[in-house]
Design a protein around this motif. Structure first.
Motif: not given
Length: 328
Positions: A32-52
């Motif tokens: 009911q009270n979500w979110p109570l802490k930071p949320i992570r989004i995992i990107v399975p690619n290196p930084p700075a690519g199009p999806s990132d």
């Protein structure tokens, strides 16, 4: 006497229920009270690519709505399997999500003996964006169209470069070759940059690569662009025809960016997160941000995303079986 066992069972059940009740109340409170802490989004690619590049402004927009930090974490390796496995093992509590190109979820399970996780452990929830690949060739070959390349491949051996086995460029070229009935020799590279270098240098003839990688070289004349793979023309290069417009009307080499999560995330948490994400996806600001990387934000329902994932999985499974593609 006969009543005592019944009474004991009732007392046992009551005691068990009393122990379980705090747990249920705690879970209900957390949901009911979500979110109570930071949320992570995992990107399975290196930084700075199009999806990132596409996900970071979305994460910032979702953070404003939900009132908790939304952190993008890059977990590259094994064609996306490392990042996907981390999500698959995460708790289904709405604090871990996956943002991945569709081959991570629709191809890898067909070409790896062991991806490191069960494909059923991740649920696709949003077909958030689509993108295509650009067919380019060394200008010394003199090709002006897809037909020129295909006709040449019928008479002599041609090579093509990709960013690696099982990459979007590899899949879409093999799909085109399967459609046309010709063969070309695949030269896989460890990423698009070295593939582009050898293509410009003439060590390899052609290739399917992402538009942001090839656009500067097309503009400088160091490579020749023939077509794009998707059903829609590229927003970066609208003058280029699609493969479908180049004589193969049924051809569709569109790729997708999926938002997914560990199986079992409560429905109300899914709803809140997806509503915030969809609002950001459909905003004009986000559409403008991803134009330089040739991504089109689309968005979908969970049902539409899951149907798209099933269609792509079947399509790529048939292709990988035909060309006997194995990644390990």
């Amino acid at each position: 006497m006969p009543r005592r066992p019944i009474i004991r069972r009732a007392l046992t059940m009551l005691a068990a229920a009393s122990l379980l009740a705090p747990t249920l109340l705690t879970a209900a409170h957390a949901t009911q009270n979500w979110p109570l802490k930071p949320i992570r989004i995992i990107v399975p690619n290196p930084p700075a690519g199009p999806s990132d590049i596409a996900i970071r402004p979305l994460a910032a927009a979702v953070q404003k709505v939900l009132g908790q930090p939304v952190i993008v974490e890059n977990r590259a390796g094994a064609n996306g399997n490392i990042g996907a496995a981390e999500v698959a093992r995460a708790a289904a509590d709405g604090y871990t999500w996956l943002w991945a190109m569709d081959p991570v979820l629709t191809v890898n399970k067909h070409i790896y003996k062991n991806t490191g996780y069960s494909s059923d452990a991740i649920v696709v929830l949003d077909a958030a964006a689509r993108f295509s690949q650009t067919l380019i060739c060394n200008p010394k070959l003199g090709f002006k169209s897809v037909k020129d390349m295909i006709d040449a491949a019928k008479t002599r051996e041609l090579t093509y470069a990709t960013g690696g086995a099982g990459s979007p460029g590899h899949l879409v070229m093999e799909s085109l070759l399967s459609t046309t009935g010709v063969k070309m020799v695949h030269i896989p590279y460890k990423g698009p940059a070295p593939a582009m270098q050898d293509l410009m240098g003439g060590q390899v003839d052609c290739g399917f690569l992402a538009a942001p990688t090839v656009l500067p070289q097309i503009q400088s004349g160091r490579v020749t662009a023939l077509a794009t793979s998707g059903k829609q023309r590229s927003t970066l290069m609208p003058q280029l025809p699609t493969i479908a417009e180049s004589g193969y009307p049924e051809f569709d080499g569109t790729f997708w960016l999926f938002l997914a999560a560990p199986k079992g995330v409560p429905a109300d948490i899914q709803k809140r997160f997806l509503e915030a994400m969809e609002t950001a996806i459909r905003s004009p600001e986000q559409q403008d941000r991803v134009k330089p990387v040739d991504i089109e934000m689309v968005g979908s329902t969970a049902e539409q995303a899951q149907q798209k994932a099933r269609e792509l999985s079947g399509k790529w499974e048939a292709l990988t079986r035909k060309i006997q593609l194995k990644a390990d």
